[in-house]
Scaffold this motif. Structure first.
Motif, mmCIF file in Angstrom:
data_model
loop_
_atom_site.group_PDB
_atom_site.id
_atom_site.type_symbol
_atom_site.label_atom_id
_atom_site.label_comp_id
_atom_site.label_asym_id
_atom_site.label_seq_id
_atom_site.Cartn_x
_atom_site.Cartn_y
_atom_site.Cartn_z
ATOM 1 N N ARG A 60 4.926 -4.505 -7.199
ATOM 2 C CA ARG A 60 5.832 -4.047 -6.137
ATOM 3 C C ARG A 60 6.375 -5.288 -5.428
ATOM 4 N NH1 ARG A 60 5.343 1.339 -4.188
ATOM 5 N NH2 ARG A 60 4.014 2.529 -5.576
ATOM 6 N N GLY A 61 7.639 -5.523 -5.623
ATOM 7 C CA GLY A 61 8.268 -6.676 -4.985
ATOM 8 C C GLY A 61 7.647 -7.995 -5.405
ATOM 9 N N GLY A 62 7.250 -8.117 -6.679
ATOM 10 C CA GLY A 62 6.655 -9.352 -7.183
ATOM 11 C C GLY A 62 5.167 -9.483 -6.875
ATOM 12 N N VAL A 63 4.592 -8.515 -6.192
ATOM 13 C CA VAL A 63 3.174 -8.538 -5.845
ATOM 14 C C VAL A 63 2.451 -7.505 -6.703
ATOM 15 C CG1 VAL A 63 1.508 -8.115 -3.977
ATOM 16 C CG2 VAL A 63 3.701 -9.190 -3.473
ATOM 17 N N PRO A 64 1.294 -7.875 -7.301
ATOM 18 C CA PRO A 64 0.579 -6.871 -8.077
ATOM 19 C C PRO A 64 0.106 -5.732 -7.180
ATOM 20 C CG PRO A 64 -0.760 -8.844 -7.833
ATOM 21 C CD PRO A 64 0.587 -9.144 -7.247
ATOM 22 N N ALA A 65 0.093 -4.535 -7.734
ATOM 23 C CA ALA A 65 -0.370 -3.364 -6.982
ATOM 24 C C ALA A 65 -1.109 -2.432 -7.938
ATOM 25 C CB ALA A 65 0.806 -2.644 -6.335
ATOM 26 N N LEU A 66 -2.342 -2.112 -7.585
ATOM 27 C CA LEU A 66 -3.118 -1.153 -8.347
ATOM 28 C C LEU A 66 -2.834 0.219 -7.764
ATOM 29 C CD1 LEU A 66 -5.214 -0.963 -10.633
ATOM 30 C CD2 LEU A 66 -6.979 -1.015 -8.866
ATOM 31 N N GLU A 67 -2.360 1.137 -8.601
ATOM 32 C CA GLU A 67 -1.935 2.457 -8.145
ATOM 33 C C GLU A 67 -2.774 3.524 -8.849
ATOM 34 O OE1 GLU A 67 2.149 4.744 -8.847
ATOM 35 O OE2 GLU A 67 2.368 2.923 -7.645
ATOM 36 N N ALA A 68 -3.336 4.446 -8.072
ATOM 37 C CA ALA A 68 -4.177 5.500 -8.637
ATOM 38 C C ALA A 68 -3.746 6.851 -8.094
ATOM 39 C CB ALA A 68 -5.638 5.239 -8.288
ATOM 40 N N GLU A 69 -3.851 7.872 -8.934
ATOM 41 C CA GLU A 69 -3.512 9.230 -8.541
ATOM 42 C C GLU A 69 -4.819 9.976 -8.239
ATOM 43 O OE1 GLU A 69 -2.068 12.499 -11.388
ATOM 44 O OE2 GLU A 69 -0.234 11.575 -10.613
ATOM 45 N N LEU A 70 -5.009 10.343 -6.975
ATOM 46 C CA LEU A 70 -6.214 11.044 -6.529
ATOM 47 C C LEU A 70 -5.905 12.535 -6.438
ATOM 48 C CD1 LEU A 70 -9.115 10.339 -5.461
ATOM 49 C CD2 LEU A 70 -8.151 10.514 -3.175
ATOM 50 N N TYR A 71 -6.739 13.356 -7.070
ATOM 51 C CA TYR A 71 -6.501 14.795 -7.168
ATOM 52 C C TYR A 71 -7.741 15.541 -6.698
ATOM 53 C CZ TYR A 71 -5.704 19.292 -9.509
ATOM 54 O OH TYR A 71 -5.547 20.619 -9.805
ATOM 55 N N ASP A 72 -7.550 16.563 -5.867
ATOM 56 C CA ASP A 72 -8.708 17.333 -5.384
ATOM 57 C C ASP A 72 -8.591 18.829 -5.640
ATOM 58 O OD1 ASP A 72 -6.914 18.244 -3.480
ATOM 59 O OD2 ASP A 72 -8.205 17.809 -1.781
ATOM 60 N N GLY A 73 -7.636 19.246 -6.448
ATOM 61 C CA GLY A 73 -7.454 20.662 -6.722
ATOM 62 C C GLY A 73 -6.438 21.315 -5.807
ATOM 63 N N SER A 74 -6.173 20.685 -4.662
ATOM 64 C CA SER A 74 -5.180 21.245 -3.738
ATOM 65 C C SER A 74 -3.885 20.449 -3.758
ATOM 66 C CB SER A 74 -5.724 21.262 -2.311
ATOM 67 O OG SER A 74 -5.757 19.951 -1.772
ATOM 68 N N GLY A 75 -3.978 19.199 -4.156
ATOM 69 C CA GLY A 75 -2.809 18.340 -4.154
ATOM 70 C C GLY A 75 -3.127 16.977 -4.730
ATOM 71 N N VAL A 76 -2.102 16.131 -4.776
ATOM 72 C CA VAL A 76 -2.215 14.785 -5.334
ATOM 73 C C VAL A 76 -1.839 13.772 -4.267
ATOM 74 C CG1 VAL A 76 -1.302 13.205 -7.072
ATOM 75 C CG2 VAL A 76 -1.671 15.598 -7.647
#
Length: 120
Positions: A60-76
């Motif tokens: 993101r904008g030349g900076v590393p970014a670790l992105e994760a999708e968290l799910y609980d059954g009601s939403g993300v």
């Protein structure tokens, strides 16, 4: 016509299976969570639990970014750690608790650099 009703039945079964999976995840996490992702308010300090579905490295904008999708059954909730390429234990299928403020960007709910706890 008969083929059409079989197709509708299969689509309905597939959708029901997804609903059952969401219910199972929600039921498993319900004991540990104060709020579900769907009911957590934006821009307030919240703690939510969920299971990681995906983990990707996206600059993101030349900076590393670790992105994760968290799910609980009601939403993300998309959880983003700026300046990180990898965090030990952050992997798909892992259950975790995150604390931070939820923002909305491009119609997606995100939380940047949250405090987190890996759950068994």
């Amino acid at each position: 016509m008969a083929g059409r009703s079989r197709l509708r039945t299969r689509i309905s079964d597939w959708a029901s299976g997804r609903d059952l999976h969401a219910e199972d995840v929600r039921r498993h996490l319900a004991d540990k969570a104060e709020l579900s992702i769907a009911e957590a308010p934006d821009r307030e300090l919240v703690t939510v639990n969920g299971q990681l579905r995906t983990v990707t490295l996206r600059p993101r904008g030349g900076v590393p970014a670790l992105e994760a999708e968290l799910y609980d059954g009601s939403g993300v909730l998309t959880v983003i750690w700026l300046g990180r390429r990898k965090i030990v234990g952050i992997e798909p299928g892992r259950t975790m608790r995150v604390t931070g403020r939820i923002g909305v960007t491009a119609d997606a709910r995100t939380m940047h650099n949250p405090r987190y706890e890996l759950l068994p």
